[in-house]
Design a protein around this motif. Structure first.
Motif, PDB file in Angstrom:
ATOM      1  N   GLU A  17       0.746  -1.245   0.103  1.00 23.46           N
ATOM      2  CA  GLU A  17      -0.134  -0.358   0.108  1.00 23.46           C
ATOM      3  C   GLU A  17       1.044   1.095  -0.017  1.00 23.46           C
ATOM      4  O   GLU A  17       0.287   2.076  -0.578  1.00 23.46           O
ATOM      5  CB  GLU A  17      -0.809  -0.214   1.236  1.00 23.46           C
ATOM      6  N   GLU A  50      -4.576   5.671  -0.690  1.00 24.21           N
ATOM      7  CA  GLU A  50      -3.681   4.272  -0.060  1.00 24.21           C
ATOM      8  C   GLU A  50      -3.022   4.286   0.606  1.00 24.21           C
ATOM      9  O   GLU A  50      -2.822   3.800   1.720  1.00 24.21           O
ATOM     10  CB  GLU A  50      -2.468   4.251  -1.578  1.00 24.21           C
ATOM     11  N   HIS A  53      -5.495   2.900   3.362  1.00 23.98           N
ATOM     12  CA  HIS A  53      -5.706   1.691   3.413  1.00 23.98           C
ATOM     13  C   HIS A  53      -4.652   1.137   4.652  1.00 23.98           C
ATOM     14  O   HIS A  53      -4.344   0.232   5.342  1.00 23.98           O
ATOM     15  CB  HIS A  53      -5.466   0.924   1.598  1.00 23.98           C
ATOM     16  N   GLU A  94      -3.394  -1.533  -9.855  1.00 25.19           N
ATOM     17  CA  GLU A  94      -4.533  -1.736  -8.608  1.00 25.19           C
ATOM     18  C   GLU A  94      -4.977  -3.495  -9.213  1.00 25.19           C
ATOM     19  O   GLU A  94      -5.220  -4.167  -7.814  1.00 25.19           O
ATOM     20  CB  GLU A  94      -5.581  -1.317  -9.014  1.00 25.19           C
ATOM     21  N   VAL A  97      -2.638  -5.575  -6.642  1.00 30.22           N
ATOM     22  CA  VAL A  97      -2.909  -5.138  -5.277  1.00 30.22           C
ATOM     23  C   VAL A  97      -4.113  -6.767  -4.666  1.00 30.22           C
ATOM     24  O   VAL A  97      -4.867  -7.099  -3.926  1.00 30.22           O
ATOM     25  CB  VAL A  97      -3.286  -3.926  -4.664  1.00 30.22           C
ATOM     26  N   PHE A 123     -11.449  -4.435   1.660  1.00 30.25           N
ATOM     27  CA  PHE A 123     -10.064  -3.892   0.461  1.00 30.25           C
ATOM     28  C   PHE A 123     -10.723  -5.659  -0.502  1.00 30.25           C
ATOM     29  O   PHE A 123     -10.283  -4.897  -1.357  1.00 30.25           O
ATOM     30  CB  PHE A 123      -8.731  -4.819   1.091  1.00 30.25           C
ATOM     31  N   GLN A 127     -10.982  -3.002  -3.982  1.00 31.48           N
ATOM     32  CA  GLN A 127     -10.214  -3.129  -5.167  1.00 31.48           C
ATOM     33  C   GLN A 127     -11.589  -3.224  -6.393  1.00 31.48           C
ATOM     34  O   GLN A 127     -10.984  -2.951  -7.278  1.00 31.48           O
ATOM     35  CB  GLN A 127      -9.852  -4.352  -4.756  1.00 31.48           C
ATOM     36  N   GLU A 130     -12.524   0.047  -7.475  1.00 33.35           N
ATOM     37  CA  GLU A 130     -10.849   0.251  -8.013  1.00 33.35           C
ATOM     38  C   GLU A 130     -10.945   0.357  -9.239  1.00 33.35           C
ATOM     39  O   GLU A 130     -10.155   1.293 -10.140  1.00 33.35           O
ATOM     40  CB  GLU A 130      -9.421   0.713  -7.685  1.00 33.35           C
TER      41      GLU A 130
HETATM   42 FE1  OFO Z   1      -6.216   0.173  -3.987  1.00 34.42          FE
HETATM   43  O1  OFO Z   1      -4.896  -0.751  -3.753  1.00 34.42           O
HETATM   44 FE2  OFO Z   1      -5.383  -0.214  -1.637  1.00 34.42          FE
HETATM   45  O2  OFO Z   1      -6.235  -1.855  -0.959  1.00 34.42           O
END
Ligand code: OFO
Length: 165
Positions: A17, A50, A53, A94, A97, A123, A127, A130
């Motif tokens: 992150e 981020e 996060h 992303e 991640v 998360f 994600q 995102e």
């Molecule tokens: Fe979009 O990287 Fe943080 O979870």
């Protein structure tokens, strides 16, 4: 209580992150230096997200009695080709991640650590959002083209997206 390996995986994610956060900060500074204020603002916002996060995971580790280890991270580039390639790079990041998060979800479920499994669901949803956001921006950018007018439109679009958040 986390096992040594579980703690290691969460600390890896703190590091990931942090690294994505620095990358988005670098993009924001690059865009600002090119006069692309909307792009700069959009990526500054993502840099801040981020960071949040990262703090979320740090706080979770601490709440389990575990130790957070902050590591050195590789410096991001300071130059980028253009806005479309930056969006594509961000989508790739992303996706990476998401893959890390999914692997962790799998591990914690298998090891019956339901508390961390539950913590990670936030998360998973984040994600998904995102990836969807970056994908739709790339689709629109490719549709409208990346000549000067296209870049002007994209800069405005990214400003709108930042304001809507
Ligand atoms: Fe979009 O990287 Fe943080 O979870």
């Amino acid at each position: 209580m986390l096992t040594k390996e579980q703690l290691e995986r969460l600390n890896d994610q703190v590091n990931t992150e942090a690294s994505v956060s620095r990358l988005y900060l670098a993009v924001s500074c690059w865009a600002a230096s090119k006069g692309l204020d909307g792009v700069a603002r959009f990526f500054k916002g993502h840099h801040e997200e981020e960071e949040e996060h990262m703090h979320k995971i740090e706080n979770y580790i601490i709440s389990t009695g575990g130790k957070v280890s902050i590591r050195a991270i590789e410096a991001p580039p300071s130059d980028f080709k253009d806005v479309l390639s930056v969006l594509k790079m961000a989508l790739k990041k992303e996706i990476e991640v998401s893959s890390n998060i999914n692997k962790m979800v799998h591990l914690f479920l298998e090891e019956k650590n339901y508390s961390t499994f539950n913590f990670l669901q936030w998360f998973v949803a984040e994600q998904h959002q995102e990836e969807h956001l970056f994908r739709s921006l790339i689709d629109k950018a490719e549709l409208i083209g990346t000549d000067e007018k296209g870049v002007f439109w994209l800069d405005k679009e990214l400003k709108n997206v930042s304001q809507a958040k």
